[in-house]
Scaffold this motif. Structure first.
Motif, PDB file in Angstrom:
ATOM      1  N   GLY A  30     -15.533  20.611  20.624  1.00 49.67           N
ATOM      2  CA  GLY A  30     -14.314  19.839  20.874  1.00 49.67           C
ATOM      3  C   GLY A  30     -14.511  18.408  20.394  1.00 49.67           C
ATOM      4  O   GLY A  30     -15.476  18.094  19.683  1.00 49.67           O
ATOM      5  N   ASP A  31     -13.601  17.531  20.821  1.00 51.33           N
ATOM      6  CA  ASP A  31     -13.601  16.161  20.318  1.00 51.33           C
ATOM      7  C   ASP A  31     -14.906  15.453  20.641  1.00 51.33           C
ATOM      8  O   ASP A  31     -15.231  15.232  21.804  1.00 51.33           O
ATOM      9  N   VAL A  32     -15.630  15.034  19.610  1.00 53.30           N
ATOM     10  CA  VAL A  32     -16.897  14.328  19.805  1.00 53.30           C
ATOM     11  C   VAL A  32     -16.602  12.845  20.048  1.00 53.30           C
ATOM     12  O   VAL A  32     -15.839  12.226  19.312  1.00 53.30           O
ATOM     13  N   VAL A  33     -17.179  12.308  21.114  1.00 52.79           N
ATOM     14  CA  VAL A  33     -16.892  10.912  21.484  1.00 52.79           C
ATOM     15  C   VAL A  33     -18.130  10.024  21.472  1.00 52.79           C
ATOM     16  O   VAL A  33     -18.030   8.808  21.603  1.00 52.79           O
ATOM     17  N   PHE A  34     -19.305  10.622  21.316  1.00 51.25           N
ATOM     18  CA  PHE A  34     -20.532   9.818  21.361  1.00 51.25           C
ATOM     19  C   PHE A  34     -21.642  10.567  20.643  1.00 51.25           C
ATOM     20  O   PHE A  34     -21.821  11.770  20.847  1.00 51.25           O
ATOM     21  N   VAL A  35     -22.362   9.842  19.784  1.00 53.38           N
ATOM     22  CA  VAL A  35     -23.517  10.438  19.110  1.00 53.38           C
ATOM     23  C   VAL A  35     -24.681   9.456  19.212  1.00 53.38           C
ATOM     24  O   VAL A  35     -24.516   8.253  18.981  1.00 53.38           O
ATOM     25  N   GLU A  36     -25.844   9.955  19.599  1.00 51.91           N
ATOM     26  CA  GLU A  36     -27.061   9.151  19.600  1.00 51.91           C
ATOM     27  C   GLU A  36     -28.044   9.814  18.655  1.00 51.91           C
ATOM     28  O   GLU A  36     -28.364  10.992  18.801  1.00 51.91           O
TER      29      GLU A  36
ATOM     30  N   VAL B  66     -15.660  15.352  24.592  1.00 52.58           N
ATOM     31  CA  VAL B  66     -14.858  15.029  25.766  1.00 52.58           C
ATOM     32  C   VAL B  66     -15.288  15.928  26.931  1.00 52.58           C
ATOM     33  O   VAL B  66     -15.306  15.510  28.072  1.00 52.58           O
ATOM     34  N   LYS B  67     -15.705  17.146  26.596  1.00 52.81           N
ATOM     35  CA  LYS B  67     -16.013  18.116  27.646  1.00 52.81           C
ATOM     36  C   LYS B  67     -17.424  18.005  28.189  1.00 52.81           C
ATOM     37  O   LYS B  67     -17.637  18.138  29.384  1.00 52.81           O
ATOM     38  N   ALA B  68     -18.422  17.869  27.305  1.00 54.45           N
ATOM     39  CA  ALA B  68     -19.796  18.035  27.763  1.00 54.45           C
ATOM     40  C   ALA B  68     -20.785  17.379  26.809  1.00 54.45           C
ATOM     41  O   ALA B  68     -20.449  17.034  25.678  1.00 54.45           O
ATOM     42  N   ALA B  69     -22.013  17.240  27.308  1.00 48.75           N
ATOM     43  CA  ALA B  69     -23.100  16.719  26.488  1.00 48.75           C
ATOM     44  C   ALA B  69     -23.890  17.887  25.922  1.00 48.75           C
ATOM     45  O   ALA B  69     -24.052  18.912  26.560  1.00 48.75           O
ATOM     46  N   SER B  70     -24.405  17.723  24.697  1.00 51.42           N
ATOM     47  CA  SER B  70     -25.321  18.727  24.160  1.00 51.42           C
ATOM     48  C   SER B  70     -26.346  18.037  23.270  1.00 51.42           C
ATOM     49  O   SER B  70     -26.183  16.877  22.903  1.00 51.42           O
ATOM     50  N   ASP B  71     -27.397  18.747  22.970  1.00 49.40           N
ATOM     51  CA  ASP B  71     -28.485  18.187  22.183  1.00 49.40           C
ATOM     52  C   ASP B  71     -28.591  18.909  20.850  1.00 49.40           C
ATOM     53  O   ASP B  71     -28.186  20.051  20.714  1.00 49.40           O
TER      54      ASP B  71
ATOM     55  N   ILE C 165     -22.453   9.071  40.569  1.00 49.17           N
ATOM     56  CA  ILE C 165     -21.163   9.319  39.921  1.00 49.17           C
ATOM     57  C   ILE C 165     -20.662  10.700  40.343  1.00 49.17           C
ATOM     58  O   ILE C 165     -21.433  11.662  40.373  1.00 49.17           O
ATOM     59  N   THR C 166     -19.382  10.764  40.696  1.00 54.92           N
ATOM     60  CA  THR C 166     -18.807  12.025  41.164  1.00 54.92           C
ATOM     61  C   THR C 166     -17.836  12.631  40.158  1.00 54.92           C
ATOM     62  O   THR C 166     -17.532  13.823  40.236  1.00 54.92           O
ATOM     63  N   SER C 167     -17.345  11.821  39.235  1.00 54.73           N
ATOM     64  CA  SER C 167     -16.491  12.281  38.132  1.00 54.73           C
ATOM     65  C   SER C 167     -16.719  11.319  36.997  1.00 54.73           C
ATOM     66  O   SER C 167     -16.742  10.112  37.236  1.00 54.73           O
ATOM     67  N   GLY C 168     -16.833  11.816  35.799  1.00 52.88           N
ATOM     68  CA  GLY C 168     -16.962  10.880  34.700  1.00 52.88           C
ATOM     69  C   GLY C 168     -16.800  11.578  33.378  1.00 52.88           C
ATOM     70  O   GLY C 168     -16.974  12.786  33.265  1.00 52.88           O
ATOM     71  N   GLY C 169     -16.487  10.798  32.385  1.00 56.33           N
ATOM     72  CA  GLY C 169     -16.321  11.367  31.057  1.00 56.33           C
ATOM     73  C   GLY C 169     -15.751  10.304  30.147  1.00 56.33           C
ATOM     74  O   GLY C 169     -15.875   9.110  30.412  1.00 56.33           O
ATOM     75  N   PHE C 170     -15.127  10.774  29.086  1.00 61.49           N
ATOM     76  CA  PHE C 170     -14.527   9.859  28.121  1.00 61.49           C
ATOM     77  C   PHE C 170     -13.055   9.704  28.466  1.00 61.49           C
ATOM     78  O   PHE C 170     -12.361  10.695  28.715  1.00 61.49           O
TER      79      PHE C 170
END
Lengths: 119, 373
Positions: free
Chosen positions: A30-36, A56-61, B319-324
């Protein structure tokens, strides 16, 4: 072009491999919002988690596909993470690694095998 | 999606290309076009959400005063004073004052209509039955879908089907005929935008959804954007921002407990956990739910530990809720911190992948509400 089961594409130019994620992976994220990204000059081992992608949904590596040294990173996707969704197999490559051992390349999938893998 | 329940709109979601996920036992659309696009569309136009997984319940007694008086035994709200055709935000509390669920309830003249969270609706209904039956009849409504039409264009869109909805104010509830079906419409939602929630007979739900979606200003929106919209609006998600370990005051929900049910009020207490709930309102809580803005670009999600200092010390909160936040254009979060660290502008540190990164305490909501008062 080779592909990993983690949905990375690997484009070899001698022992320098450009790495990115596939269109399929970008769609799933989905929509990527952050890349390190890793740092240039960093020595990495195969399967090290060296990239963080947050959608927007989740972090992955993303794991290093090979042993080697990071020789270039694509700062453009750090500044504008949406590029990963727009052109994951082109402009939005992640990093270039100078491989110290190219043997694992033989184990990665070719395009036909990858297409079958993702169904 | 094997054992998951379907809603009257599941087939439509699939036809529209939704990505489906299991949520609270239901197959629900998490996204259609994409969360960012859907979020922005809802803030600018009108988004259509399927929230049929939520619990719809009717309570009946002899008359309104009877059912309202009984319901006050379960919630810390002023129910008796709610005018016909009006809706109020409520809480179910347990014997310790912890929050069992949040809900909307409406005075529908001869009965009370409540909408509760999908994940805990079975518990809510069991509790209502145990506490209120047989004096009050508790009926779960399982033959109706629930749609939400949210966004600045929602009024104009719905008014094309029923001009009368223009007259409804925030938290009004009315029976409205839409596409030939008797719908129960409230002017409310969970996005921070103006809009409506529409309880529609299941047989008429798909036709109504298709009619609304045919409007050029309406797009289908999934649960992903519903979550980012409510987070920017500073609205709690049950099971995350509050649960049985949180009391209303520390959750920032004391506003939802009318003076009349508080200490010295005409109908003080009389709900589960009243002592603890009212004590905390009087004395002030030790910790509070606050808005948090990570100063960097990395989202901080539920579970991230918060520290007072960049190095050392124990966590002071979580944190209990978070995101973009797509409208904010950066990461946003909510969490609990000690009250002496709850002032807007306070810098705290969230630990992300082993690194402590600064976050700023901010006033909620992150995006101002756009209700039609």
């Amino acid at each position: 072009m080779k592909y990993t089961e983690e949905h990375e594409w690997l484009d070899a130019d001698g022992d320098v491999i450009t790495v990115g994620i596939t269109v399929h992976a970008a769609e799933q994220l989905g929509d990527v919002v952050f890349v390190e990204l890793p740092e240039v000059g960093q020595t990495v081992s195969k399967d090290d988690e060296i990239v963080v992608i947050e959608s927007v949904k989740a972090a992955s590596d993303i794991m290093a596909p090979l042993d080697g040294e990071i020789v270039e990173i694509n700062d453009a996707i750090v500044d504008d993470p949406a590029k990963v969704n727009d052109d994951p197999e082109g402009e939005a490559w992640f990093f270039k690694i100078k491989a110290s051992d190219l043997a694992p390349m033989d184990d990665y999938m070719d395009v036909a095998t990858y297409k079958a893998f993702i169904g | 999606m094997g054992d998951l329940e379907r809603t009257p709109l599941s087939a439509l979601h699939e036809e529209l290309g939704a990505r489906m996920v299991g949520f609270a036992g239901y197959a629900m659309p998490v996204q259609f076009e994409g969360i960012m696009a859907e979020h922005g569309w809802t803030r600018e136009k009108a988004g259509l959400f399927d929230v049929s997984h939520m619990g719809q319940v009717i309570l009946r007694g002899r008359d309104w005063d009877h059912v309202a008086g009984a319901f006050e035994r379960l919630v810390p709200q002023d129910v008796l004073g709610l005018a016909e055709g009006r809706q109020r935000y409520g809480l179910f509390t347990d014997e310790n004052g912890g929050i069992l669920d949040d809900l909307m309830f409406a005075n529908r003249g001869d009965h009370l209509f409540a909408v509760a969270n999908a994940a805990v609706k079975a518990r809510d209904i069991a509790r209502m039955r145990a506490a209120l039956e047989p004096e009050i009849a508790v009926e779960e409504i399982t033959d109706r879908a629930l749609l939400a039409l949210q966004g600045p264009r929602a009024e104009a869109v719905l008014a094309e089907l029923a001009p009368g909805v223009r007259e409804m104010r925030f938290m009004d509830v009315a029976t409205v005929e839409l596409e030939g079906a008797e719908c129960w419409v409230s002017r409310s939602g969970y996005t921070g935008e103006d809009g409506f929630e529409i309880s529609v007979p299941e047989a008429a739900a798909e036709a109504l959804a298709r009619r609304l979606l045919a409007h050029e200003d309406v797009a289908p929106i999934g649960l992903g954007a519903r979550d980012s919209l409510r987070l920017e609006a500073g609205l709690c998600l049950y099971g995350h921002d509050m649960d049985t370990t949180t009391l209303p005051a520390e959750a920032g929900l004391a506003w939802a407990i009318q003076k009349l049910r508080r200490r010295g009020g005409a109908r003080e207490g009389g709900f589960p956990g009243a002592g603890a709930v009212l004590d905390q309102i009087e004395a002030g809580p030790a910790r509070r739910r606050v808005g948090l803005r990570p100063q960097g670009r990395a989202p901080m999600r539920e579970g991230v530990a918060l520290y007072a200092e960049a190095e050392g010390g124990d966590p002071v909160g979580r944190i209990t809720s978070g995101g973009f936040g797509p409208t904010v254009g950066g990461p946003v979060a909510m969490g609990y911190v000690p009250v002496d660290m709850a002032a807007p502008g306070t810098t705290l540190y969230g630990e992300l992948r082993g690194k402590r990164l600064p976050v700023t305490v901010e006033t909620l909501p992150f995006v101002a509400a756009n209700f039609k008062r």
